[in-house]
Each structure stands twice: as C-alpha cells, then as structure tokens.
Design a protein around this motif. Structure first.
Motif, PDB file in Angstrom:
ATOM      1  N   SER A   2       1.425 -10.778   5.596  1.00 51.75           N
ATOM      2  CA  SER A   2       0.483  -9.703   5.297  1.00 51.75           C
ATOM      3  C   SER A   2       1.027  -8.864   4.159  1.00 51.75           C
ATOM      4  O   SER A   2       2.223  -8.787   3.949  1.00 51.75           O
ATOM      5  N   TRP A   4       1.060  -5.063   2.052  1.00 47.82           N
ATOM      6  CA  TRP A   4       0.942  -3.634   2.303  1.00 47.82           C
ATOM      7  C   TRP A   4       0.502  -2.967   1.012  1.00 47.82           C
ATOM      8  O   TRP A   4       0.565  -3.565  -0.050  1.00 47.82           O
ATOM      9  N   LYS A   5       0.053  -1.728   1.145  1.00 48.97           N
ATOM     10  CA  LYS A   5      -0.471  -0.991   0.001  1.00 48.97           C
ATOM     11  C   LYS A   5       0.346   0.263  -0.242  1.00 48.97           C
ATOM     12  O   LYS A   5       0.972   0.793   0.667  1.00 48.97           O
ATOM     13  N   LYS A  62      -4.068   0.047  14.482  1.00 44.59           N
ATOM     14  CA  LYS A  62      -4.554   1.031  13.518  1.00 44.59           C
ATOM     15  C   LYS A  62      -3.660   0.975  12.292  1.00 44.59           C
ATOM     16  O   LYS A  62      -2.524   0.523  12.375  1.00 44.59           O
ATOM     17  N   PRO A  63      -4.134   1.469  11.142  1.00 49.70           N
ATOM     18  CA  PRO A  63      -3.278   1.503   9.952  1.00 49.70           C
ATOM     19  C   PRO A  63      -1.993   2.292  10.216  1.00 49.70           C
ATOM     20  O   PRO A  63      -1.994   3.265  10.971  1.00 49.70           O
ATOM     21  N   SER A  87      -0.337  -5.683  10.038  1.00 45.70           N
ATOM     22  CA  SER A  87      -1.301  -5.594   8.944  1.00 45.70           C
ATOM     23  C   SER A  87      -1.651  -4.133   8.732  1.00 45.70           C
ATOM     24  O   SER A  87      -1.262  -3.274   9.519  1.00 45.70           O
ATOM     25  N   SER A  88      -2.358  -3.848   7.688  1.00 50.72           N
ATOM     26  CA  SER A  88      -2.787  -2.487   7.364  1.00 50.72           C
ATOM     27  C   SER A  88      -1.597  -1.521   7.293  1.00 50.72           C
ATOM     28  O   SER A  88      -1.562  -0.492   7.960  1.00 50.72           O
ATOM     29  N   HIS A  90       0.883   0.936   4.904  1.00 53.45           N
ATOM     30  CA  HIS A  90       0.825   1.765   3.704  1.00 53.45           C
ATOM     31  C   HIS A  90       2.179   2.421   3.473  1.00 53.45           C
ATOM     32  O   HIS A  90       2.699   3.095   4.360  1.00 53.45           O
TER      33      HIS A  90
END
Length: 108
Positions: A2, A4-5, A62-63, A87-88, A90
């Motif tokens: 996955s 990440w951002k 959840k993120p 996943s998700s 940040h």
C-alpha cells in the motif's frame, strides 16, 4: 504494498478542528520526552521503536495520520505500516515542529 500520502500540517489541524479525525487516528511516533515537551492533545503516543509491538492496538479501519518531530521517523513508520498491509496512511510533513509553528509555539 500500500502507498501512503503526504499531508500538510495545516490540513491536519483543519481536520482536527472540524472533528473529522478521532484521537486514535493521529499517531505520534516520537519518544515520551519529546511528547512531554509538546504534543497535540488529540493524538496518541506510540514511539517508533514500539510500533512493531503495537500493531494489535493500531486499527486499520480509518485513515491514520503519522507525526514525528520533523517528518523523518514518520516516513519510516508509514513505510513499515504499509508493508504490514495498512492502508490510508498519511505522513504529516514537517512534523510537530511545523504544527507547533502554526500554533505559535517555538518547537526547536
């Protein structure tokens, strides 16, 4: 794996102020002495070296917003969590130093 951002600290503060993030979603990976110096009330402390032992307490439904002092350790933790299937994710760019600056606190 996955991905990440990156998330700007201004956006994190905006999400927190708007009630769009729950406290357990913001994970501060600094050491406890750094946490004691300055932290977001709406975050939870899980020092980087304890992340592998804490996976059972980190929900992936959840993120997640990962923060450290300047954004270096949080990148490593995002990479590790992504490898574990999270996943998700940040990474908060600039870390607590950037957040503190936005809130009028001199971090360094």
């Amino acid at each position: 794996m996955s991905e990440w951002k990156e998330l700007e600290p201004e956006k994190l503060l905006e999400l927190l102020a708007g009630g769009k993030i729950e406290p357990e979603q913001v994970i501060d990976v600094r050491e406890s002495f750094e946490w004691d110096y300055y932290h977001l009330e709406t975050s939870r402390l899980i020092p980087m070296n304890t992340i592998p032992y804490s996976l059972g307490t980190i929900s992936d439904d959840k993120p997640l917003y990962i923060v450290c002092a300047h954004g270096v350790r949080s990148v490593a933790v995002c990479n590790y969590l992504a490898e574990q299937g999270y996943s998700s994710l940040h990474n908060v760019t600039g870390g607590m130093a950037a957040i503190a600056s936005l809130q009028g606190f001199q971090y360094d």
